[in-house]
Enzyme design. Sequence first.
Site, PDB file in Angstrom:
ATOM      1  CB  SER A   6      -0.942   0.012   1.204  1.00  0.00           C
ATOM      2  OG  SER A   6      -1.980  -0.906   0.992  1.00  0.00           O
ATOM      3  CE  LYS A  37      -3.936   0.524  -1.072  1.00  0.00           C
ATOM      4  NZ  LYS A  37      -4.595   0.094   0.180  1.00  0.00           N
ATOM      5  CE1 TYR A  93      -4.752  -1.250  -4.721  1.00  0.00           C
ATOM      6  CE2 TYR A  93      -5.385  -3.572  -4.770  1.00  0.00           C
ATOM      7  CZ  TYR A  93      -5.058  -2.434  -4.058  1.00  0.00           C
ATOM      8  OH  TYR A  93      -5.027  -2.466  -2.680  1.00  0.00           O
ATOM      9  CE1 TYR A 151      -5.360   1.786   4.138  1.00  0.00           C
ATOM     10  CE2 TYR A 151      -3.724   0.651   5.478  1.00  0.00           C
ATOM     11  CZ  TYR A 151      -4.148   1.110   4.264  1.00  0.00           C
ATOM     12  OH  TYR A 151      -3.369   0.916   3.170  1.00  0.00           O
ATOM     13  CB  VAL A 183       0.027  -5.937   4.289  1.00  0.00           C
ATOM     14  CG1 VAL A 183      -1.251  -5.365   4.872  1.00  0.00           C
ATOM     15  CG2 VAL A 183      -0.073  -6.160   2.809  1.00  0.00           C
TER      16      VAL A 183
END
Length: 304
Positions: free
Chosen positions: A63, A66, A188, A240, A258
């Site tokens: 991530s 992102k 993605y 998050y 992760v």
Amino acid sequence: MDFKNILNIIYKDCSRIENHGKIANYIPELAKVNPDKFGMFLLTNENEHYEIGDSQEKFSIQSLSKVISLTIATELIGQDLWKRVEVEPSGTPFNSLTELERDKGIPRNPFINAGAIVVADVLLSVLDNPIDDFLTFIRKLADDDQIFYNEKVAKSEKDFGYRNTALVNYMKALDNIENEVDDILNFYYHQCAIDMTCEQLAKTFSIFANSGKKISTNEQVISAKSVKRINAIIQTCGFYDEPGEFAFRGGLPGKRGVGGGIVAVHPKAYVVVIWSPKLNTKGNSNLGIHALEDLTNLSGLSVF
Ligand code: DON
């Protein structure tokens, strides 16, 4: 600031801790990593760097990618992006499906999986060769051609990507997806499956510490205004359902993946990358947070 000494202290401190975290295994390929790896790389705006442990070993950025996809999307379509994704913390896990129905298919922010998938959809619509162009942009930021997609990880994600498939289909049904779902997921999964070292990540993210300029060349890559906004999203949404705890302990805007990576930014001062694959119950690197807490305590250099 004696960062060399501080990193040595952190390294010793972290090696003393009994780490009860667990590596991510919902993407089977990620479960193959050595859980005891620990690396740290700090790059200052004066282009001085300090590193320790496995800082030159590649790991899956997941991530962390992102932030880069968001950066490209905001540069290419500007304000229009915010019609399709919000900038509010979700307070729920990164792959949650629940709030998407309540929010009528508009993801809470660009870092939860639903939001990152919308950003991926945007990039598919505007880039000529999204997979090539994305890697080219990262290589340019890092000044390094030795950065690649890990096809095994991308395939492993695809084979077990049930939640992401659900998210993208649900948003398609609610008219917030333009391209074919398989194409979006393929892109993605690739962006998440890039392998990078702590050093390569620090160089890539240095624009967020240096008002949009690459630290190595001083080239203005994005505007200072964009950096202010993206750092705000990193601060509020990068963790998050644990942004409070992360700010409380880490003291800097930070993004996690992760794969066990954490990138944290001190605007106008430095960027630091920490990698330790064992995650806490919310999916954040146990030692990563501990090391960052040590760093901001020992240096006194936090945004708070
Ligand atoms: O889509 C996924 O589940 C992964 N490619 C990304 C997960 C991730 O790193 C979430 N945050 N840390």
